[in-house]
Design a protein around this motif. Structure first.
Motif, PDB file in Angstrom:
ATOM      1  N   VAL A   1       1.703   2.436  -3.358  1.00 40.34           N
ATOM      2  CA  VAL A   1       0.529   2.834  -4.277  1.00 40.34           C
ATOM      3  C   VAL A   1       0.245   4.289  -3.678  1.00 40.34           C
ATOM      4  O   VAL A   1      -0.148   5.368  -4.413  1.00 40.34           O
ATOM      5  CB  VAL A   1      -0.696   1.894  -4.012  1.00 40.34           C
ATOM      6  CG1 VAL A   1      -2.022   3.007  -4.611  1.00 40.34           C
ATOM      7  CG2 VAL A   1      -0.431   0.583  -4.486  1.00 40.34           C
ATOM      8  N   GLU A   2       0.161   4.543  -2.282  1.00 42.27           N
ATOM      9  CA  GLU A   2       0.046   5.919  -1.575  1.00 42.27           C
ATOM     10  C   GLU A   2       0.976   6.922  -2.115  1.00 42.27           C
ATOM     11  O   GLU A   2       1.011   7.824  -2.405  1.00 42.27           O
ATOM     12  CB  GLU A   2      -0.071   5.559  -0.076  1.00 42.27           C
ATOM     13  CG  GLU A   2      -1.059   4.894   0.408  1.00 42.27           C
ATOM     14  CD  GLU A   2      -2.563   5.479   0.167  1.00 42.27           C
ATOM     15  OE1 GLU A   2      -2.572   6.774  -0.069  1.00 42.27           O
ATOM     16  OE2 GLU A   2      -3.403   4.786  -0.419  1.00 42.27           O
TER      17      GLU A   2
ATOM     18  N   ARG B   1       0.247   8.123  -5.519  1.00 41.39           N
ATOM     19  CA  ARG B   1      -0.763   9.045  -5.683  1.00 41.39           C
ATOM     20  C   ARG B   1      -0.464  10.406  -5.181  1.00 41.39           C
ATOM     21  O   ARG B   1      -0.717  11.356  -5.673  1.00 41.39           O
ATOM     22  CB  ARG B   1      -2.092   8.346  -4.863  1.00 41.39           C
ATOM     23  CG  ARG B   1      -2.816   7.177  -5.509  1.00 41.39           C
ATOM     24  CD  ARG B   1      -3.590   6.510  -4.528  1.00 41.39           C
ATOM     25  NE  ARG B   1      -4.199   5.485  -5.176  1.00 41.39           N
ATOM     26  CZ  ARG B   1      -4.960   4.574  -4.521  1.00 41.39           C
ATOM     27  NH1 ARG B   1      -5.486   4.868  -3.130  1.00 41.39           N
ATOM     28  NH2 ARG B   1      -5.705   3.706  -5.233  1.00 41.39           N
TER      29      ARG B   1
ATOM     30  N   MET C   1      -1.006   4.871 -13.377  1.00 40.05           N
ATOM     31  CA  MET C   1      -0.559   4.071 -12.191  1.00 40.05           C
ATOM     32  C   MET C   1      -0.652   2.743 -12.891  1.00 40.05           C
ATOM     33  O   MET C   1       0.272   1.950 -12.207  1.00 40.05           O
ATOM     34  CB  MET C   1      -1.998   4.221 -11.192  1.00 40.05           C
ATOM     35  CG  MET C   1      -1.993   3.375 -10.057  1.00 40.05           C
ATOM     36  SD  MET C   1      -0.746   3.586  -8.814  1.00 40.05           S
ATOM     37  CE  MET C   1      -1.454   5.218  -7.974  1.00 40.05           C
TER      38      MET C   1
ATOM     39  N   GLY D   1      -1.780   8.653 -11.308  1.00 45.33           N
ATOM     40  CA  GLY D   1      -3.227   8.134 -11.323  1.00 45.33           C
ATOM     41  C   GLY D   1      -3.792   7.450 -12.729  1.00 45.33           C
ATOM     42  O   GLY D   1      -3.124   7.707 -13.757  1.00 45.33           O
TER      43      GLY D   1
ATOM     44  N   ASP E   1       0.689  -1.060  -0.076  1.00 47.35           N
ATOM     45  CA  ASP E   1       0.008   0.042   0.189  1.00 47.35           C
ATOM     46  C   ASP E   1       0.798   1.521   0.026  1.00 47.35           C
ATOM     47  O   ASP E   1       0.610   2.432  -0.582  1.00 47.35           O
ATOM     48  CB  ASP E   1      -1.017  -0.101   1.185  1.00 47.35           C
ATOM     49  CG  ASP E   1      -1.676  -0.944   1.040  1.00 47.35           C
ATOM     50  OD1 ASP E   1      -2.217  -1.584   0.010  1.00 47.35           O
ATOM     51  OD2 ASP E   1      -2.421  -1.549   2.175  1.00 47.35           O
TER      52      ASP E   1
END
Length: 320
Positions: A218-219, A222, A231, A227, A215
């Motif tokens: 991914v964070e 972002r 992404m 995105g 995670d």
């Protein structure tokens, strides 16, 4: 052979297996030294190696040898059987079809599975959506072929249509189409069946890999403004690359061995045969032992690089 006799044979085979294991344990249980452990390991490994040799290596070597013989297996013909594969017009169609299968099925199945896994990931209907696309995996290839034979079923436009595909075409005002009769598009329609089955397998493996992406990565992406498609391209795909390779190679090997769909839907007629089915036809129908074993050897040669590449990639992954 009756069901009772088969059951007795199964019981005997299980009893023999346990008897062999018991004998090995009794003979090696008193060996406590390091050398004794090696002897004990060899006692278990050697029978397995012997079975591999008898059940795998010997048939492989015999098949390669027979591929250099004539149709009856009596006289040596050198590379004539391989020459036939790459020069005969019928065999060239088989190679063309096989190439189409091996190129389209792995790529399209993987792409569909990956896109589907990304779209339904962490959605409210994720479980139901995944179950729907995975459902074909629970059906045998023969069963899937029968289902799609009904989908492609053809009748003249003036008649009632049983097949869904031609019913839709007729409803739109067009003439009905012979999906599995017209070459070369009939091969594409057979390929669709395999894609329908394998997309679920690709989705399950790739979905699990997507969920395993940390995670924090991914964070962080972002927070950097990444995105949407970026992404997917720069975070998702690189992170699941090992799984992509496994899926592509596994489906490629399965596709090279495609038999059930061709046998059930067309019987290899209408220029739809592939290597695996052509081997069956040459060996069991035409009794051409030399050409059949040459085709089997060719399949083996085509599969081996994929297997070796897959093993190397898995070793690299384990070494990380």
């Amino acid at each position: 052979m009756s069901t009772g006799e088969k059951f007795i044979q199964m019981v005997i085979a299980i009893a023999v297996f346990f008897a062999v294991v018991a004998v090995i344990l009794l003979l090696t249980q008193r060996l406590r030294s390091r050398r004794g452990e090696l002897v004990q390991s060899a006692a278990f490994v050697l029978p397995a190696l012997a079975l591999i040799g008898v059940g795998l290596l010997y048939p492989a070597v015999t098949t390669i040898y027979q591929s250099f013989l004539d149709r009856s297996g009596d006289a040596a013909v050198g590379f004539d059987n391989y020459k036939t594969i790459f020069t005969d017009s019928d065999q060239l169609i088989v190679l063309r079809n096989t190439a189409a299968w091996v190129i389209l099925v792995p790529i399209l199945s993987t792409v569909i599975g990956l896109v589907y896994a990304v779209l339904v990931d962490r959605s409210r209907f994720e479980k139901v959506a995944k179950a729907l696309i995975f459902l074909p995996m629970a059906i045998s290839l023969v069963g899937a072929s029968i289902i799609w034979r009904f989908v492609y079923d053809y009748h003249d436009k003036s008649q009632t249509q049983i097949g869904i595909a031609n019913a839709v075409i007729k409803g739109l005002g067009f003439d009905t189409y012979k999906f599995i009769l017209n070459d070369p598009w009939n091969t594409i329609f057979l390929i669709i069946v395999m894609i329908w089955v394998q997309a679920g397998f690709a989705m399950v493996i790739l979905s699990a890999s997507i969920k395993a992406i940390p995670d924090d990565i991914v964070e962080a992406a972002r927070l950097d403004g990444v995105g949407g498609f970026r992404m997917f391209r720069y975070i998702t795909v690189p992170s699941i690359r090992p799984s992509l390779i496994v899926v592509l190679t596994t489906i490629s090997i399965t596709t090279l061995k495609a038999f059930d769909i061709v046998r059930t839907m067309t019987g290899g007629n209408f220029d739809t045969s592939v290597l695996a089915y052509q081997f069956y036809r040459e060996y069991f129908v035409s009794a051409n032992q030399g050409l059949a074993t040459a085709i089997a050897t060719l399949i083996f040669v085509l599969v081996m690089p994929i297997v070796i590449y897959n093993v190397r990639q898995m070793r690299k992954l384990e070494a990380r």
